[in-house]
Design an enzyme around this catalytic site. Sequence first.
Site, short mmCIF file in Angstrom:
data_model
loop_
_atom_site.label_atom_id
_atom_site.label_comp_id
_atom_site.label_asym_id
_atom_site.label_seq_id
_atom_site.Cartn_x
_atom_site.Cartn_y
_atom_site.Cartn_z
N CYS A 116 65.30 29.28 14.55
CA CYS A 116 65.11 28.41 13.37
C CYS A 116 66.06 27.29 13.07
O CYS A 116 65.98 26.23 12.27
CB CYS A 116 65.06 29.22 12.18
N HIS A 256 65.14 24.78 5.79
CA HIS A 256 64.25 25.78 6.82
C HIS A 256 63.14 26.46 6.07
O HIS A 256 63.88 26.93 4.89
CB HIS A 256 65.02 26.55 7.78
N ASN A 286 55.88 28.96 8.66
CA ASN A 286 57.54 28.84 9.52
C ASN A 286 57.15 28.20 10.75
O ASN A 286 56.67 29.09 11.72
CB ASN A 286 57.93 30.18 9.27
O1 UT7 Z 1 62.79 32.10 10.22
C1 UT7 Z 1 63.30 33.21 10.78
C2 UT7 Z 1 64.04 33.86 9.79
N1 UT7 Z 1 63.13 34.75 9.09
C3 UT7 Z 1 63.25 34.83 7.55
O2 UT7 Z 1 64.09 34.28 7.02
C4 UT7 Z 1 62.19 36.05 7.17
C5 UT7 Z 1 62.88 36.87 6.03
N2 UT7 Z 1 61.97 37.87 5.38
C6 UT7 Z 1 61.22 37.55 4.80
O3 UT7 Z 1 60.52 36.32 4.62
C7 UT7 Z 1 60.30 38.83 4.07
O4 UT7 Z 1 61.21 40.15 4.46
C8 UT7 Z 1 58.85 38.92 4.49
C9 UT7 Z 1 58.30 37.88 4.10
C10 UT7 Z 1 59.13 39.04 5.89
C11 UT7 Z 1 58.66 40.16 3.83
O5 UT7 Z 1 58.47 40.18 2.39
P1 UT7 Z 1 59.49 41.57 1.70
O6 UT7 Z 1 59.09 41.24 0.24
O7 UT7 Z 1 60.63 41.74 2.21
O8 UT7 Z 1 58.57 42.73 1.92
P2 UT7 Z 1 58.69 44.18 2.89
O9 UT7 Z 1 58.79 43.94 4.45
O10 UT7 Z 1 59.88 44.88 2.11
O11 UT7 Z 1 57.37 44.80 2.67
C12 UT7 Z 1 57.01 45.51 1.38
C13 UT7 Z 1 55.52 45.83 1.46
C14 UT7 Z 1 55.72 47.07 2.52
O12 UT7 Z 1 54.74 48.05 2.11
P3 UT7 Z 1 55.43 49.57 1.64
O13 UT7 Z 1 56.26 49.97 2.61
O14 UT7 Z 1 56.19 48.90 0.43
O15 UT7 Z 1 54.26 50.21 1.15
C15 UT7 Z 1 54.93 46.52 3.63
O16 UT7 Z 1 54.31 47.21 4.52
O17 UT7 Z 1 54.58 44.95 1.82
C16 UT7 Z 1 53.98 45.27 2.91
N3 UT7 Z 1 53.79 44.17 3.71
C17 UT7 Z 1 52.46 43.58 3.56
N4 UT7 Z 1 51.47 43.82 2.60
C18 UT7 Z 1 50.36 42.86 2.56
C19 UT7 Z 1 54.25 43.47 4.66
N5 UT7 Z 1 53.54 42.31 5.27
C20 UT7 Z 1 52.43 42.41 4.30
C21 UT7 Z 1 51.46 41.55 4.46
N6 UT7 Z 1 50.27 41.87 3.56
N7 UT7 Z 1 51.34 40.59 5.23
#
Ligand code: UT7
Length: 343
Positions: A116, A256, A286
């Site tokens: 990125c 980004h 992204n």
């Molecule tokens: O450009 C490259 C660099 N990348 C980044 O900068 C990305 C950085 N990370 C992020 O933007 C975020 O961490 C994400 C958007 C990927 C995820 O958001 P989060 O608030 O950190 O969610 P999480 O991974 O902690 O997941 C929270 C919950 C989980 O469920 P439980 O374990 O709490 O029951 C996930 O399984 O949300 C669930 N989850 C979803 N639910 C519905 C994960 N993806 C989804 C989804 N829809 N698409």
Amino acid sequence: MERIYTHITGVQGYLPEFVLNNKILEQLVDTSDEWILSRTGISERRILRTKGLGTSDMAAAAVKGLLKKTDTDPSQIDLLIVATVTPDMVFPATANLVCHKTGIKDIPSFDIAAACSGFLYALSTASKFIESGQCKKAIVVGADKMSSIMDYEDRATCVLFGDGAGAVLLEPSTEPLGIQDVILRSDGAGAKHLHQKAGGSIKTPSRRTVAHKEHFVYQEGKHVFKHAVKNMADVSAEIMERNGLTGEDVQWLVPHQANKRIIDATANRMGLEEEKVMLNIHKFGNTTAGTIPLCLWEYEERLKRGDNLILASFGGGFTWASIYLKWAYQANPSSSSDLSLRA
Ligand code: UT7
């Protein structure tokens, strides 16, 4: 000797037509429009669906548009760099293929892989060729076909990414506009949290790697998020401090586009109100190396000569970067070619 500055003198983008919106993703994986929008800021993204087309085709479309719009003949270009993590092939470089597809011949062209942060790494690299006097007209492209490495059964990653390309033309000038300062950083310890497991020299492609879906993006989102929030904000604050800039001096943050929450945290740290932040994440997701040049393209007509811009990124590697630049031209709306390509 007078200092030579690198000016951006044109920008053009390309986005594929197909719109993959959150409603369609709801049919593919267990997710919801509400979750995606509130956790990331993304409503839809573009996908290159035509079989046989790859990153070089999107990049070539952006480069052709850029040449036309800036009234530049391909023979005038003396350097082309493509930033990408989704090259057409392992080799040759996608940049070589882009030159071939756009009629640019016999010049140095190569790829830069910094995920990125790739566009900022490539912009900085090209600026050294310009500032040393080695090149007079360079093109830097940020392009990724993220759909080619996406598992559309993995809700944690497939909702985040899209396809697209953006290209800028660089030229030398003694006028003190253009690129003023650059910070580039990396830390390979972050690789374990964001990578593609197979397809490289450690795990060559096999039936097993395909069966285990190891050619797709693997990301530990929460972990990456933590580093992204800190490092993108740190590097943006650092470049402002060392150039004596306050939030009032900066007209635009060009961040980004990985997550709206990361962008907000960075803007907040820099003391910038929302109106000064370029955004396209809601429409394109992204696009990895494409996010920053695509932002510049969309906002081009709102940019004024002399505006102070801070470009900032964080991504796989880990890599992170910031560039302070003074915008060097006033876009002429009537000269902007192919407005239909703008989303
Ligand atoms: O450009 C490259 C660099 N990348 C980044 O900068 C990305 C950085 N990370 C992020 O933007 C975020 O961490 C994400 C958007 C990927 C995820 O958001 P989060 O608030 O950190 O969610 P999480 O991974 O902690 O997941 C929270 C919950 C989980 O469920 P439980 O374990 O709490 O029951 C996930 O399984 O949300 C669930 N989850 C979803 N639910 C519905 C994960 N993806 C989804 C989804 N829809 N698409």
